[in-house]
Every structure is written in structure tokens, then in C-alpha cells.
Design an enzyme around this catalytic site. Structure first.
Site, PDB file in Angstrom:
ATOM      1  CD  GLN A  58      41.026  56.395  42.449  1.00  0.00           C
ATOM      2  OE1 GLN A  58      39.967  56.237  41.843  1.00  0.00           O
ATOM      3  NE2 GLN A  58      41.400  55.590  43.425  1.00  0.00           N
ATOM      4  CG  HIS A  88      38.476  56.829  46.550  1.00  0.00           C
ATOM      5  ND1 HIS A  88      37.363  56.320  47.186  1.00  0.00           N
ATOM      6  CD2 HIS A  88      38.137  56.947  45.250  1.00  0.00           C
ATOM      7  CE1 HIS A  88      36.404  56.133  46.310  1.00  0.00           C
ATOM      8  NE2 HIS A  88      36.834  56.506  45.127  1.00  0.00           N
ATOM      9  CD  GLU A 110      39.384  49.651  43.134  1.00  0.00           C
ATOM     10  OE1 GLU A 110      38.360  49.396  43.776  1.00  0.00           O
ATOM     11  OE2 GLU A 110      40.117  50.637  43.384  1.00  0.00           O
ATOM     12  CG  HIS A 111      38.400  51.561  39.276  1.00  0.00           C
ATOM     13  ND1 HIS A 111      38.769  51.981  40.546  1.00  0.00           N
ATOM     14  CD2 HIS A 111      37.161  51.032  39.406  1.00  0.00           C
ATOM     15  CE1 HIS A 111      37.787  51.710  41.396  1.00  0.00           C
ATOM     16  NE2 HIS A 111      36.801  51.143  40.734  1.00  0.00           N
ATOM     17  CG  ASP A 161      33.260  54.253  41.860  1.00  0.00           C
ATOM     18  OD1 ASP A 161      33.772  53.117  41.794  1.00  0.00           O
ATOM     19  OD2 ASP A 161      33.928  55.299  41.949  1.00  0.00           O
ATOM     20  CG  HIS A 196      40.530   4.935  48.140  1.00  0.00           C
ATOM     21  ND1 HIS A 196      40.907   4.994  49.453  1.00  0.00           N
ATOM     22  CD2 HIS A 196      40.159   6.207  47.802  1.00  0.00           C
ATOM     23  CE1 HIS A 196      40.783   6.234  49.899  1.00  0.00           C
ATOM     24  NE2 HIS A 196      40.318   6.989  48.920  1.00  0.00           N
TER      25      HIS A 196
END
Length: 405
Positions: free
Chosen positions: A254, A257, A303-304, A337, A396
Site C-alpha cells: 500500500q 501509492h 477503500e480496501h 487491483d 394534471h
């Protein structure tokens, strides 16, 4: 860095309250969007020179078919086969995930949903030294599976004036013929408003840096967007049975990133210390119970999420907020991924509390279908008339009454 769930609340609250909003970035992006909307291609050329150091003519914004075909030759046979295999995995998953049109008829009233693909989409593929082939695959393949007729790709040019050849080549393998050498907020603006040479799209997809994310948020409403995927995140939830070396490897993965978040949450102090020896510099939160760990995961909404406990499936339904869940010791995030099948374009910044990862149905829209017989209109028309009269929408009501005569 080992944190105590109860004593280090201020630090942990920072994980929960993280945000992709940045007012300084928003102001800069607003100017870029305005310039592209007003000046079109001239603004794109100016910003490409300013931000990417590449000088272009207007006719060079879009890659020629020769340039696309030439770039595809840079992909060797082995990588070409991997791209094909991953394409197949993604397509198989997306087809299983696709909702189907349906209708039901009862007593003269037909109700249903019609699912139609979007006409035209723009897909942003980030630049940089690392060619993010996977991001292209995870967006383009679902679009193709959905039946989108027109797919355009934008990716920033490198010093030689082209996006990374692997990005261009992979696009060629997927049958994409419309590729633009533009990046950043200006690419998003071009897709949203259209320019002399970039045709407007209906919806924009793809990850990017803080400028791209800001631009997507600001053009929403003019066009659709998928989600706002910011810096990547992983939370690893464990008990004492987890493999410390596996955990350390995933935390380090991780860290590749930029500006990403990597956290271990465990109620095992011994495991926390073991992991810290294997992978220094990461945040490790120690709770008192597995239940408290699960609560913290749902608050962070990562996220994960990797779950490495003795019986991971047993607690699966207790996870309410996460973009993607990876169960067991042999399901690293890297699998999702690249090759598993589900798209890796996922909600970040805590937005997993109210949004989901990219799917084939994000490239489609549902349309309600209603068909009523004359007899059925007489039966249910009174309900319509009463509500229309209460709301003082007399025409209507009249549109129903005229059909009942």
C-alpha cells in the site's frame, strides 16, 4: 506506530474524518475549467505546455490511428496475453453483475425497468512514470461490457509528447480508437464541455490526483461522474491467528501509492508488536475486542479491507462500509487491483459509507416503463385525481379525467 483505540482517539478520528476536499486546489481547478469551457482547444494547448512541458498543435490533441497502432507494437507477446486474460476476467465478472431489464403486468397495468447503455463516456487514465494499465482495463472493459457505443480516453503526455505507450497499446488492444494526449483538470473540463476537437461526453470515469478529483466534482451536473477516487487506502482487520509477514507485505504494498493510507486494526497486542518489527512506520490500532475492531473499520470505511481472522466469512455481514473486502490470508489487495475481475475503481476518503465501487451498471441507466389500460385507468384514476387536486395541479387531474369519459 502502535495506537490504543481508546487513548489515541484524536489520531484515530483523523483517519475517520479524512477528506479529499481542498479549497486551494478547488480555486485553481475552477479557473482551469472556466478557461477550457470558454477557449476550448487553445486552453488545452496552453495547460499542456504549462503542466506537462509538451508543446502541441490543435490537430495533435487527438492521437492518430497510426500513433495508436505503433504504440501497441511496444507491448510484447507475454504482456499482450496477460492483458487479454485480465480483460476476460473483468468481462466475465461484469456480465454476471449486470442488471437485466424486467417488466410485470397485473390487471391491466404494466410496470418495469429498461436498462440502456450510455451513449458516450470519457475515461481518464492517470499519467506518471508508472503506466496504469490496470486502471484502463478496470474502466474500459466494464464500459464495453455495458454496450457503450462511444468511448474516449484521455491521458497526459510524457516528455516525448505521447501518453505512456503501454496505455495507448492497451487501449488499441481493447478496440479504442479515440485517445487524447491531455491530462489533469483540463482533460476533465474538455470531456464535460467539449471543445473544437474533443466531443462532449455524457459521463466521466477514472481515478486521478487531487486536481482531477476536484474537476470531476465541479463538473458534476453538467455531466455524470462515476465517483471521486482519491489516494488509495487499505485497512487490515486481524485476530491473533493472522500471519504477521503477510500483513507486513500488504502494508508495504500500500505504501507504494502516493499519499495512501495503510492501517492494521487488531485486538492482539502480540501480533501488533510482531507486525511493527516487520513493517515500521505504519499505523497499528490495538482494540480490546474483535467487535470493537469491526466497529472501527465501519467508522473508517476504507477503500480496501483485508480480513485475516480465523473464520473471516463469519464476520462478513458485520462489515457495513468498505469499497472491497478481501477474505482470508491468501486474498491480498493486489489480486483485486489487477486480475480478480471486479473493478478496482473504489470509493475512498470515507465515501464507502454511501457509495460503491465502479460496476458495469455505472455505464448504463435505468428507465422506468409504465403502460396502463383504459379499464385500469378507471380503477386507479381516483387516487391520481385526489393527489393532483390536493397539490392544486388541476391540469394534471384533467389529463386523467379526459381519459375516463
Amino acid at each position: 506506530m502502535i495506537l490504543c483505540a481508546r487513548k489515541d482517539k484524536e489520531i484515530i478520528d483523523g483517519f475517520i474524518e479524512r477528506s479529499v476536499f481542498n479549497e486551494t486546489v478547488d480555486r485553481k481547478v475552477k479557473k482551469i475549467i472556466h478557461a477550457v469551457a470558454k477557449e476550448g482547444d487553445k486552453a488545452l494547448i496552453r495547460y499542456t505546455q504549462e503542466f506537462d512541458g509538451v508543446s502541441l498543435r490543435e490537430e495533435e490533441l487527438r492521437l492518430s490511428q497510426k500513433e495508436i497502432a505503433t504504440a501497441s507494437k511496444r507491448i510484447d507477446h507475454k504482456l499482450r496475453q496477460v492483458i487479454r486474460d485480465v480483460e476476460k476476467s473483468i468481462k466475465e465478472f461484469q456480465r454476471m453483475d449486470m442488471r437485466k431489464s424486467w417488466s410485470v403486468r397485473k390487471s391491466g397495468l404494466l410496470l418495469g425497468k429498461l436498462y440502456q447503455p450510455l451513449e458516450r463516456v470519457g475515461i481518464y487514465v492517470p499519467g506518471g512514470e508508472k503506466p496504469l494499465i490496470s486502471s484502463l482495463l478496470m474502466t474500459v472493459v466494464p464500459a464495453i461490457a455495458a454496450g457503450v457505443n462511444s468511448i474516449a480516453i484521455a491521458s497526459p503526455p510524457k516528455e516525448e509528447g505521447l501518453p505512456h505507450p503501454y496505455i495507448i497499446g492497451a487501449a488499441h488492444l481493447l478496440g479504442i480508437k479515440e485517445v487524447y494526449r491531455i491530462g489533469g483538470a483540463q482533460a476533465i473540463a474538455a470531456f464535460a464541455f467539449g471543445t473544437q476537437r474533443v466531443k462532449k461526453v455524457d459521463k466521466i470515469f477514472g481515478p486521478g490526483n487531487k486536481f482531477v478529483i476536484s474537476a470531476k466534482r465541479q463538473v458534476f451536473g453538467k455531466v455524470g461522474i462515476d465517483l471521486l477516487p482519491g489516494p488509495s487506502e487499505v485497512v487490515i482487520l486481524t485476530d491473533a491467528t493472522a500471519n504477521a509477514r503477510f500483513i507486513a507485505a500488504d502494508l508495504k504494498a500500500q505504501a507504494e501509492h502516493n499519499e495512501g493510507m495503510a492501517i492494521l486494526i487488531t485486538h492482539s497486542p502480540a501480533l501488533a508488536q510482531e507486525v511493527e518489527k516487520e513493517a515500521k512506520g505504519f499505523h497499528i490500532i490495538v482494540t480490546r475486542t474483535l467487535k470493537e475492531s469491526i466497529f472501527m473499520v465501519n467508522e473508517i470505511a476504507p477503500e480496501h479491507l483485508e480480513i485475516m481472522v480465523e473464520k473471516p466469512r463469519k464476520i462478513l455481514k458485520e462489515i457495513k462500509n468498505s469499497g472491497a473486502i478481501f477474505l482470508g490470508d491468501y486474498s491480498p489487495v493486489a489480486l483485486g487491483d489487477y486480475s480478480a475481475g471486479p473493478s478496482h475503481i473504489l470509493p475512498t476518503g470515507g465515501t464507502a459509507k454511501f457509495s460503491a465501487g465502479l460496476s458495469v451498471d455505472d455505464f448504463r441507466k435505468s428507465i422506468n416503463v409504465i403502460s396502463c389500460s383504459q379499464k385500469r385507468l378507471h380503477q386507479i384514476g381516483e387516487m391520481t385525481l385526489m393527489l393532483a387536486e390536493v397539490e392544486c395541479l388541476h391540469h394534471h387531474a384533467a389529463s386523467v379525467t379526459i381519459r375516463k369519459r
